[in-house]
Design a protein around this motif. Structure first.
Motif, PDB file in Angstrom:
ATOM      1  N   GLN A   1      -6.643   8.376   7.381  1.00 13.61           N
ATOM      2  CA  GLN A   1      -6.355   9.787   7.266  1.00 13.61           C
ATOM      3  C   GLN A   1      -5.672  10.084   8.337  1.00 13.61           C
ATOM      4  O   GLN A   1      -5.591   9.454   9.431  1.00 13.61           O
ATOM      5  N   ASP A   2      -4.643  10.937   7.981  1.00 13.88           N
ATOM      6  CA  ASP A   2      -3.866  11.855   8.924  1.00 13.88           C
ATOM      7  C   ASP A   2      -4.042  13.181   8.807  1.00 13.88           C
ATOM      8  O   ASP A   2      -4.956  13.672   8.433  1.00 13.88           O
ATOM      9  N   GLU A   3      -3.065  13.848   9.237  1.00  9.19           N
ATOM     10  CA  GLU A   3      -3.219  15.456   9.504  1.00  9.19           C
ATOM     11  C   GLU A   3      -3.309  15.939   8.128  1.00  9.19           C
ATOM     12  O   GLU A   3      -3.757  17.102   7.868  1.00  9.19           O
ATOM     13  N   GLU A   4      -2.649  15.302   7.062  1.00  6.83           N
ATOM     14  CA  GLU A   4      -2.509  16.320   5.885  1.00  6.83           C
ATOM     15  C   GLU A   4      -3.108  15.446   4.598  1.00  6.83           C
ATOM     16  O   GLU A   4      -3.299  16.074   3.505  1.00  6.83           O
ATOM     17  N   ALA A   5      -3.366  13.846   4.697  1.00  4.81           N
ATOM     18  CA  ALA A   5      -3.815  13.489   3.470  1.00  4.81           C
ATOM     19  C   ALA A   5      -4.667  12.240   4.042  1.00  4.81           C
ATOM     20  O   ALA A   5      -4.729  11.663   4.981  1.00  4.81           O
ATOM     21  N   VAL A   6      -5.434  11.545   2.746  1.00  4.39           N
ATOM     22  CA  VAL A   6      -6.100  10.606   2.960  1.00  4.39           C
ATOM     23  C   VAL A   6      -5.468   9.478   2.053  1.00  4.39           C
ATOM     24  O   VAL A   6      -5.114   9.574   0.933  1.00  4.39           O
ATOM     25  N   THR A   7      -5.407   8.240   2.669  1.00  2.13           N
ATOM     26  CA  THR A   7      -4.610   7.289   1.790  1.00  2.13           C
ATOM     27  C   THR A   7      -5.745   6.275   1.543  1.00  2.13           C
ATOM     28  O   THR A   7      -6.406   5.647   2.457  1.00  2.13           O
ATOM     29  N   VAL A   8      -5.896   5.702   0.281  1.00  2.00           N
ATOM     30  CA  VAL A   8      -6.700   4.586   0.005  1.00  2.00           C
ATOM     31  C   VAL A   8      -5.775   3.468  -0.693  1.00  2.00           C
ATOM     32  O   VAL A   8      -5.037   3.618  -1.624  1.00  2.00           O
ATOM     33  N   VAL A   9      -5.860   2.354  -0.266  1.00  2.00           N
ATOM     34  CA  VAL A   9      -5.137   1.059  -0.585  1.00  2.00           C
ATOM     35  C   VAL A   9      -6.330  -0.174  -0.986  1.00  2.00           C
ATOM     36  O   VAL A   9      -6.949  -0.336  -0.008  1.00  2.00           O
ATOM     37  N   VAL A  10      -6.122  -0.357  -2.187  1.00  2.00           N
ATOM     38  CA  VAL A  10      -7.173  -1.474  -2.718  1.00  2.00           C
ATOM     39  C   VAL A  10      -6.094  -2.526  -3.067  1.00  2.00           C
ATOM     40  O   VAL A  10      -5.330  -2.612  -3.948  1.00  2.00           O
ATOM     41  N   GLU A  11      -6.354  -3.874  -2.591  1.00  2.00           N
ATOM     42  CA  GLU A  11      -5.549  -4.917  -2.864  1.00  2.00           C
ATOM     43  C   GLU A  11      -6.454  -6.245  -3.051  1.00  2.00           C
ATOM     44  O   GLU A  11      -7.394  -6.363  -2.562  1.00  2.00           O
ATOM     45  N   ASP A  12      -6.075  -7.026  -4.019  1.00  2.00           N
ATOM     46  CA  ASP A  12      -6.772  -8.285  -4.356  1.00  2.00           C
ATOM     47  C   ASP A  12      -5.813  -9.237  -4.213  1.00  2.00           C
ATOM     48  O   ASP A  12      -4.491  -9.194  -4.054  1.00  2.00           O
ATOM     49  N   ASP A  13      -6.346 -10.601  -4.364  1.00  2.00           N
ATOM     50  CA  ASP A  13      -5.588 -11.802  -4.312  1.00  2.00           C
ATOM     51  C   ASP A  13      -5.419 -12.837  -5.308  1.00  2.00           C
ATOM     52  O   ASP A  13      -5.126 -13.873  -5.174  1.00  2.00           O
TER      53      ASP A  13
END
Length: 369
Positions: free
Chosen positions: A305-317
């Motif tokens: 999270q920053d001042e403006e947004a929430v970022t979600v990153v989901v990665e698999d192998d």
């Protein structure tokens, strides 16, 4: 998108090879049965219609019309000057591609017109050369193109209808979230107004502060209501606190895979629609891994999270597989993408360099605004 473009290019390259082989085979057969020189006309007609079939995506209707016109003129010319029967195998094959492409993608009335034009050309060829098997082959190719185009058209219609059902179901579920959001803010306004009335009776000078509080609560209510109504999508599972996300990961790991959550944010500070969207992104991403990446052994979920947004990153192998690139874009991503668009966020999903799959979502929190 990159992968559909590559797939289309590969299909056109394969068609080009088939068309070249068909023109060469037709020329060879005509030269062997009619003699030298007779193959030139049929080869020129076939090559012209094949080129139109290769550029059909620029304008499917007019390329089909032009191909039918060239084939019809070839039938007439072959009849008048006693040339080998038209449309030849190469022309019939290319015309079938044009008809199938038009039937699959064009509006119903236009697609019917193109199909009838193709049938008219094949019928004209059969009437002009009733003893030749070439027009019969053309008719069979036209029939196969019509069946293939209709089949793909119906499949696309079913997928569109399924996506619409997903959207309608999510709109109905949103009514629950809308009720909770509006009720929360309206209750706050009512309490502020009651407090203002009591304070004004005892301390008239404090009215300004009470009215400012009511104004702030009303503005928040309007902003939240606009966001949720414009969203028209389902949160799917209530607040996305650490416990809820931990439950998702626990259920995912029960199938023999590992998952790691890095939550560098405080979910309690997010608006309700943001918490629900974060939960939805993580849930759908893990579901897609379970369904379409069975060889994946580990998944990482990073929430920042920053001042403006929430970022979600989901990665698999999981290792890359051609089928996976297309199957991963399921109906769950339809709801997620439109939900994020309504919130002013972004969603991207695709293969990672080397191996694995990545889903990245950015959800504005609206704090600065």
């Amino acid at each position: 998108m990159v992968f559909p473009d590559r797939l289309e290019a590969a299909v056109d390259a394969g068609l080009g090879v088939v068309f070249a082989a068909a023109v060469a085979f037709q020329a060879y057969q005509v030269a062997g049965s009619w003699g030298e020189g007779y193959w030139l006309f049929g080869a020129a007609v076939g090559a012209s219609v094949c080129v139109l079939a290769l550029v059909r995506r620029r304008n499917r209707f007019w390329t089909a019309v032009a191909g039918a016109a060239v084939a019809a003129l070839a039938v007439l010319a072959a009849r008048l000057v006693h040339l080998p029967a038209e449309p030849g195998p190469a022309t019939s094959l290319a015309l079938a591609v044009l008809v199938g492409s038009a039937v699959r993608t064009l509006p119903a009335r236009t697609a019917r017109a193109v199909a009838v034009a193709g049938l008219a050309v094949m019928t004209g060829g059969l009437l002009a050369s009733p003893r030749s098997a070439v027009p019969v082959l053309g008719g069979l190719l036209w029939l196969a193109a019509l069946a293939g185009g209709l089949g793909l058209r119906l499949l696309a219609a079913r997928r569109h209808a399924a996506a619409e059902r997903v959207r309608r179901a999510e709109r109905l579920e949103l009514a629950r979230e809308l009720h909770d959001v509006v009720a929360h803010h309206i209750t706050s306004i009512v309490l502020q107004a009651q407090a203002a009335r009591l304070l004004t009776a005892k301390h008239p000078d404090s009215t300004a502060g009470s009215l400012a509080g009511i104004e702030t609560a009303g503005s928040e209510a309007l902003a939240a209501t606009r966001r949720v109504v414009g969203l028209m999508r389902d949160t799917g599972a209530g607040p996305a606190g650490r416990e809820r996300l931990a439950e998702l990961i626990e259920g995912f790991e029960s199938h023999g895979r590992r998952a790691r959550l890095h939550l560098a944010a405080e979910p309690d500070s997010w608006p309700p629609e943001v918490r629900g969207t974060v939960y939805r992104v993580v849930r759908e991403s893990l579901t897609n891994v379970s369904r379409h990446a069975r060889q994946a052994r580990a998944v990482t979920i990073d929430v920042t999270q920053d001042e403006e947004a929430v970022t979600v990153v989901v990665e698999d192998d999981a290792p890359q597989a051609p089928l996976r690139r297309h199957r991963r874009a399921g109906y769950g991503l339809v709801g997620m993408r439109e939900r994020l668009d309504a919130l002013g966020g972004t969603l991207s999903a695709g293969p990672r360099p080397g191996s694995g799959w990545s889903v990245r979502a950015t959800i504005p929190t609206g704090e600065r605004r």
